[in-house]
Write an enzyme that holds these catalytic residues in place. Structure first.
Site, PDB file in Angstrom:
ATOM      1  N   ASP A  40       0.645  -1.296   0.092  1.00 11.55           N
ATOM      2  CA  ASP A  40      -0.517   0.311  -0.262  1.00 11.55           C
ATOM      3  C   ASP A  40       1.005   1.506   0.096  1.00 11.55           C
ATOM      4  OD1 ASP A  40      -2.436   1.577   0.622  1.00 11.55           O
ATOM      5  OD2 ASP A  40      -2.377   1.694   2.505  1.00 11.55           O
TER       6      ASP A  40
ATOM      7  N   THR B 160      -2.404   1.006  -4.520  1.00 13.92           N
ATOM      8  CA  THR B 160      -2.823   2.789  -3.871  1.00 13.92           C
ATOM      9  C   THR B 160      -4.367   2.360  -4.060  1.00 13.92           C
ATOM     10  OG1 THR B 160      -2.851   4.592  -3.062  1.00 13.92           O
ATOM     11  CG2 THR B 160      -1.576   3.885  -5.053  1.00 13.92           C
TER      12      THR B 160
END
Length: 974
Positions: A369, A656
């Site tokens: 992430d 993301t």
């Protein structure tokens, strides 16, 4: 055909067909999922809801009280190794197949199962405690008993447990609208009045998309009937926090129909590659065992009940597959997990799953992430560009001086400030306009904490809050927004208050400027911009402010010759850029826009398109005010860490939910993409043809990083899954932006399926849970016996009773277990030369050639151990057992010693401890050994001779391999 068959066969056939049809129908009924539909929710009237909705509680447990034992046993016996030992152990209940004591087989199997059940029970109990803690927190009012149509009152900092609509946020002349401030400690006195109205909310069916919502609010007991549109801005999803003020809402989605749960996959049992390889090895050994048993039966001449003898040989040779390996493997993994948690270099690490720690040494793909993982999620304002002049961190004091001078010169004409500044286009006025636009165009809310000592159910008063600058914090949906507002505060223009209809700014001189919020246009992934229309209280002037990505704003603002160049310069510095613009509106222009905008918002079909079309009518020839640059602070040591992982041969993908421009900036600033490396930004595609053209364009690129959005990714995977994954896997780095939690998990599964390599996912938020669960490894920021051929091929055991139990446990397990302390190279050397990671993983890969050599060595050693005693002219059965079994134990210990690369003192202790246990037990094994014989010189030299002959070839092979084909790290360790 039916006429030629007996009647009973025909009837039985029809009965069988009926049973099959009924069983299929029952299976389909059980498997059929409830169809999700749009719903009409009446405020405070659950009896009007015809549908039944799921219970609103968090549940992350894998089992319940009824499925725990069956589930755990299934997970164990679905592997061939454990299933094999279960069948072998159960066979001992058959008298014709019994060849030893029951505990010989059941004791090791029972030990393995007991350890597994206890471990799973502890993990499951921890999950139960975490769920119970979450369900009993402050927002328990939203769990368990909440159902759609329930009215809910939330206070500051309380967390939502279900998805609901804010009824205190609806516009319109409704007499029940909340108009007074309510504190954290005040009960809501008029909540009962809300239940008396005749109103309902129409909401779309539950779905995965967390960025959109469509619905309508209708009140029927008013004249005229009230109709209002509902969008994402009117909602609070489950697990969100009320930043400030209070919220009154109606529950819409509960339990497994909430967005967060729908985007979270069910927990699964992860299996390491080592376990899978061991399972395959077991199957190969079993085939060898069957072949050996067939040979033994053939040598007998297939006389008598040969099939029974065949099965007895299978049981006799079962120790070719040692169950002690399973025990040592599980204990070794537990030890690795313990060492990870005790590592001083990574304090606070908790190993949640003790079955896959070895996977950290076999990773090829790392999926991470961005926000909170690569970055600290802390934004700092770095640059303001006005076209002719640019200001950085070292010149911010100049901006502050301009703002102070702008307001101080006309402080006594403060109400006429906008009119005065309209005719002044100096640098000072341009700075003032830019700062004011940044201070107004956002979704930030200032929050003031209550004074210390105020608690309980006391009546709330506004004086209980501390409105000083030191007590003010900002809350927003994005840290970028907070960074911009904090910067305007630092230069003199401070946001001090905001509610649904207005906001107030404080000038350097302490004057309060009030602006009424007429409309807000939130940021979306499609528009890539946000806007706001405000009315100045003092002058009545209406202004439309907008900010967004340069690719979205470049066609909206008036012609200029500097925007594109400066955006590129800031992006190369790793800054997140926003273009700020404004447009003044007359009263007539705004009234016309408002009428068309409200009409579009009430549409049920194609609402987003109609609303966007109306808003775009305003987005023409806007005045360009400034370009801002904000830096997202990276986590400590991110750059060297990513470089080290790359050198180790690990490919890094960043997944993301952030926008494309931001993700690209972070990829460059973190050195996920090197400064000299090209970046291919995958153009937005919506059709198969567009995807085909873009893939062809991407195929012509070489050695470049890929940046792709979640929407384009979905289209490519729908039509060209194999081609896209093949091309993406060739890239040194991949960035996927605007990814939903489900898409993140899907990408992980694609890599596993198409490459067969081990994946690791790392993240810090709830939207990363699915990805972590799907990955092979997730990180959260939290045998011998050829004896029967000697004794006339009789199917009787050589090592009976306790001997085999001891061999599988205390005689050999400690040295094998001590191998967890072995090191190919020192940790410091591995960090200094990360390229070694590739060689070590290759060295650990299990090939058929390695397996075949291992099997041949095992057969050779088994033959020497069994025949050796006879070749040394030993004819007594009890003497043969003593010599061969002792040589077997010594050979096992020496083989472990030959495997060790780096000795640890605990390894030496383990070797001597196992040998000591065996020697000490000889005094108590009169049933199996002749104690007088094992103390003679004859016993000692025969055992030594057999052991040396058994181990010498293995030592020679290892020596030759290290001499003529040494591993790459051998030069570093010398």
């Amino acid at each position: 055909c039916v006429n030629n068959l007996p009647l009973w066969i025909v009837l039985a056939s029809f009965r069988l067909i009926d049973c099959i049809i009924c069983s299929d129908w029952l299976i389909n009924i059980c498997r059929r999922k409830k169809e999700l539909k749009a719903r009409t929710v009446w405020l405070g009237c659950p009896e009007k809801c015809e549908e039944k909705y799921p219970k609103n509680a968090i549940k992350n447990q894998k089992y319940n009280i009824f499925t725990f034992i069956p589930g755990v046993l299934y997970e164990q016996f679905k592997f061939f190794l454990n299933l094999y030992f279960l069948v072998v152990s159960c066979s001992q209940f058959v008298p014709a197949l019994k060849i030893g004591y029951l505990y010989t087989y059941w004791a090791p199997l029972g030990f393995v199962l007991t350890v597994t059940v206890v471990r799973e029970a502890v993990d499951e109990f921890r999950r139960y405690k975490r769920d119970k803690e979450m369900n009993s927190q402050l927002y328990s009012k939203l769990t368990n008993q909440r159902i759609p149509s329930d009215m809910v009152f939330l206070r500051t900092s309380e967390k939502t447990g279900s998805c609901f609509i804010r009824t205190d946020q609806l516009d319109g002349e409704t007499d029940w609208k909340l108009k007074v401030a309510v504190s954290c400690t005040q009960r809501l006195p008029a909540l009962g009045d809300l239940f008396s109205i005749n109103a309902y909310v129409y909401a779309q069916k539950p779905q995965l998309d967390i960025h959109s919502f469509e619905g309508t609010f209708t009140r029927e007991d008013s004249d005229p009937t009230v109709h209002e549109s509902l969008s994402i801005e009117n909602t609070l999803w489950a697990s969100t926090v009320v930043a400030s003020g209070t919220v009154i809402g109606v529950v819409i989605y509960t339990g497994k129909e909430t967005r967060s749960v729908m985007n979270t996959s069910n927990p699964k049992n992860k299996v390491g590659l080592l376990d899978l390889e061991l399972n395959q090895l077991t199957k190969a050994l079993f085939l060898a065992l069957v072949a050996l048993s067939v040979v033994m039966v053939t040598l007998q001449g297939f006389v008598g009940p040969w099939y029974r003898n065949l099965f007895r040989f299978l049981l006799l040779f079962s120790y070719i597959i040692p169950i002690s390996l399973r025990v040592n493997l599980d204990m070794g993994k537990a030890a690795y997990g313990w060492m990870i948690m005790k590592d001083d270099n990574i304090p606070g690490t908790v190993v949640r799953t003790s079955t896959i720690p070895e996977e950290l040494g076999r990773l090829v793909y790392l999926l991470t992430d961005k926000t909170g993982t690569l970055t600290q999620n802390e934004m700092i304002f770095k640059r303001l560009h006005l076209g002719t002049v640019s200001y950085g961190t070292d010149t911010m004091d100049e901006i502050q001086s301009h703002i102070i001078n702008s307001y101080s010169q006309v402080s006594h004409f403060i109400n006429y400030l906008p009119l005065i500044l309209r005719f002044r286009k100096s640098v000072s006025s341009r700075i003032h306009e830019a700062v004011k636009a940044i201070a107004l165009c956002h979704n930030v809310t200032p929050v003031y904490e209550s004074r210390a000592g105020v608690s309980g159910e006391t009546e709330y008063a506004e004086v209980d809050q501390d409105f000083s600058d030191e007590n003010r914090t900002y809350q927003a949906s994005s840290p970028d927004e907070v960074a911009l507002v904090q910067w305007t505060e630092s230069v003199g223009l401070t946001l001090v208050n905001r509610d649904l209809t207005s906001m107030q700014l404080k000038t350097p001189g302490g004057h309060i400027l009030t602006y009424y919020i007429l409309q807000i246009f939130p940021f979306t992934s499609e528009s890539k911009r946000m806007g706001i229309i405000v009315r100045d209280e003092s002058s009545g002037e209406i202004t439309f402010y907008m900010k967004g990505a340069d690719i979205a704003m470049s066609t909206i603002v008036q012609y200029n010759d500097w925007l594109e160049e400066e955006c590129g310069n800031m992006a190369r510095e790793g800054l997140r850029t926003l273009v700020v613009a404004k447009k003044s509106l007359t009263e007539e222009q705004y009234q016309d826009f408002e009428s068309r905008y409200n009409q579009a918002k009430l549409s049920i079909h194609d609402r987003n398109l109609k609303v966007a079309a109306v808003v775009e009518s305003l987005e023409r020839e806007m005045e360009l005010l400034c370009l801002t640059g904000v830096e997202d602070q990276l986590q400590a040591d991110v750059r060297p860490t990513l470089e080290m992982l790359r050198n180790a041969g690990i490919k890094i993908w960043m997944l993301t939910g952030d926008k494309l421009e931001t993700a690209t900036c972070i990829a460059k600033s973190s050195h996920l993409v090197s400064r000299t490396q090209d970046v291919h930004i995958f153009r937005p595609v919506t059709t198969r043809g567009e995807a085909h053209l873009e893939l062809n364009a991407f195929r012509r690129k070489h050695d470049c990083a890929l940046v792709v959005s979640g929407d384009s990714l979905e289209v490519c995977l729908k039509y060209y899954e194999h081609e896209f994954v093949e091309l993406a896997c060739q890239c040194p780095a991949v960035v996927c932006c605007r990814c939903s939690p489900t898409q993140k998990a899907h990408i992980v599964k694609l890599l596993q399926h198409h490459t067969g390599k081990r994946t690791c996912a790392i993240g810090d938020g709830g939207n990363d849970v699915s990805m972590i669960q799907a990955a092979d490894c997730g990180i959260g920021i939290e045998g011998k016996a050829v004896f029967s051929s000697v004794f006339y091929f009789a199917s009787v055991p050589l090592y009976q009773g306790f001997l085999m139990v001891g061999y599988a446990t205390i005689y050999t397990m400690f040295p094998v277990f001590s191998l967890v302390l072995d090191q190919d190279v020192k940790p410091e050397m591995a960090l200094l030369y990360p390229e070694l990671y590739k060689d070590l993983t290759k060295g650990r890969s299990l090939s058929f050639k390695t397996f075949l050599i291992w099997v041949l060595i095992s057969i050779y050693q088994g033959g020497i151990l069994m025949y050796g005693a006879l070749l040394l002219f030993e004819s007594e059965f009890v003497h043969v057992v003593a010599i061969s079994f002792t040589a077997l134990i010594l050979t096992e210990l020496l083989m472990v010693a030959l495997t060790i690369r780096t000795w640890h003192w605990l390894m030496v202790v383990a070797e001597f401890l196992s040998l000591g246990c065996y020697v000490a037990s000889l005094a108590f094994l009169n049933e199996y050994f002749d104690v007088a014989f094992i103390t003679t010189v004859t016993f000692l030299w025969k055992v030594s001779a057999i052991t040396v002959v058994s181990c010498l070839p293995l030592y020679i092979l290892k020596y030759l391999k290290r001499k003529f084909s040494p591993p790459s790290y051998s030069k570093l360790t010398s």
